[in-house]
Design a protein around this motif. Sequence first.
Motif, short mmCIF file in Angstrom:
data_model
loop_
_atom_site.label_atom_id
_atom_site.label_comp_id
_atom_site.label_asym_id
_atom_site.label_seq_id
_atom_site.Cartn_x
_atom_site.Cartn_y
_atom_site.Cartn_z
N VAL A 66 -0.81 7.03 11.91
CA VAL A 66 -0.07 6.69 10.71
C VAL A 66 1.01 5.69 11.09
O VAL A 66 1.67 5.84 12.12
CB VAL A 66 0.58 7.94 10.07
N ASP B 50 -5.31 1.42 0.75
CA ASP B 50 -6.30 2.41 0.35
C ASP B 50 -5.54 3.71 0.08
O ASP B 50 -5.08 4.38 1.00
CB ASP B 50 -7.33 2.61 1.45
N GLY C 217 -6.27 8.00 1.31
CA GLY C 217 -6.07 8.69 2.59
C GLY C 217 -5.11 9.86 2.50
O GLY C 217 -4.25 9.92 1.61
N GLN D 147 -3.48 4.62 9.01
CA GLN D 147 -3.07 4.59 7.61
C GLN D 147 -1.64 4.04 7.55
O GLN D 147 -0.77 4.51 8.28
CB GLN D 147 -3.13 5.99 7.01
#
Length: 472
Positions: free
Chosen positions: A198, A383, A386, A427
């Motif tokens: 992340v 996106d 997630g 992410q």
Amino acid sequence: MTSVQHSENAQPAIEDAVREAATAGIPTALADLGALVRIPSIAWPAFEQSHVSRSAEAVAALAEGTGVFDSVRVLDAAIPGTDERGRPAVLATRAARNGRPTVLLYAHHDVQPTGDDALWESPPFEPTVRGGRLYGRGAADDKAGIMAHIASLRAIREVAGDDLDLGIAMFIEGEEEYGSRSFGQFLADNRDALRSDVIVVADSGNWDSETPALTVTLRGNARFTLTVRTLDHASHSGMFGGAVPDAMLATIKLLATLWDDEAAVAVEGMTTRDAETPEYTEQTLRDEAGLLPGVSPIGTGTILSRIWNKPSITVTGIDHTTVAAASNTLAPQISVVVSARVAPGQDAEQAYAALEAHLRAHAPFGAELTFSDVDCGDGFLVDTSGWAVDAAHDAMRDGYGVDPVDVGVGGSIPFIADLVREFPGAQILVTGVEDPHSRAHSPNESLHLDTFRHAVLTEALLLARLNARTAP
């Protein structure tokens, strides 16, 4: 140090302790922020660069002081295509343990130039509190982002102690305002240290001072210098004016072709993203942007679609004779800086090519055009499916006490495209501590103190929850 043993049943107690630690640490965090604001860390070469080095060392000391990291280093990287090195950045790392994920925390310690100091109500590098806001250059953009990271790390360290298993990398850049020229090389040089599950980029804003936002779209950018030339030397405007086109006339006529009658971009090949936007009134725009009475907004469509999803073009600089030095002369050459924002989803190089083609096709009077200092950066589309996005939403809801909003941002953070390219599996969460009245890049930049407190609490809760999660 308070250490709360982790188990699934203990998580509520851990989060309560994190809340308490984060809240208690705010005064110290603001004092440390004030010390950072006092350092005029402007990365542009016209300014004293020792201040940027001093700022990096101060951030490194803060990172060391958290007691979290295995390694804290001040590093730089080559600027590709040149013999130069980039500005100093801070890279701090700790390895994940017991199957926990790794999070990368990003912010930048360089700041914008101050502009006209006479327009500041208090000295730009003297942090000043008034009306619930901390004023100073970098108070919001982005030294508050640094301190949100540091304060949340202090809180999680105080609560978890030796049970902190989360992997953490912190990358505090030193040249974001100067174009992140060595950013891609820095990522390549330190790929293993920066690899993470992340990435939290604390360099954006919120819906307002009370409502948190996760930035899910960013426009790209295409910036360049355009030089227009019509004469091989200056001539007397009285003797030849009316028959000879000077460069200023050609420049004015050429630039005017970039917009239609509504001042929307009129360049074939620059695209628009089709997406719904939240309600946002003209009055809110007037209040947040400082639009003068009687001056109308420009463009078409919803106001936020114009800012988030459509291209824009601004002339941000011009080289011409000053008013004080004006003479009756036909100017042979004019240079302007053109800054275009590119709709999310369009390749920035493609947009620049469309701009250059348009300008060449519309050059009046056969004027010679030269393009230089081209700088392009792609936009960003998140996106939102997630798990990290859900975790961020939950942490914001609990940290601010209100539901978060997913927003687009009209500005650009081109280096995010580098992060996506280098770490495709990570992410990316784009967060921030700014609100619409922060005036980043402008005189009287400021940080809303309650927004900062909520941002610290949000990130501390997010880290606590990541520390309880198994790596993907």
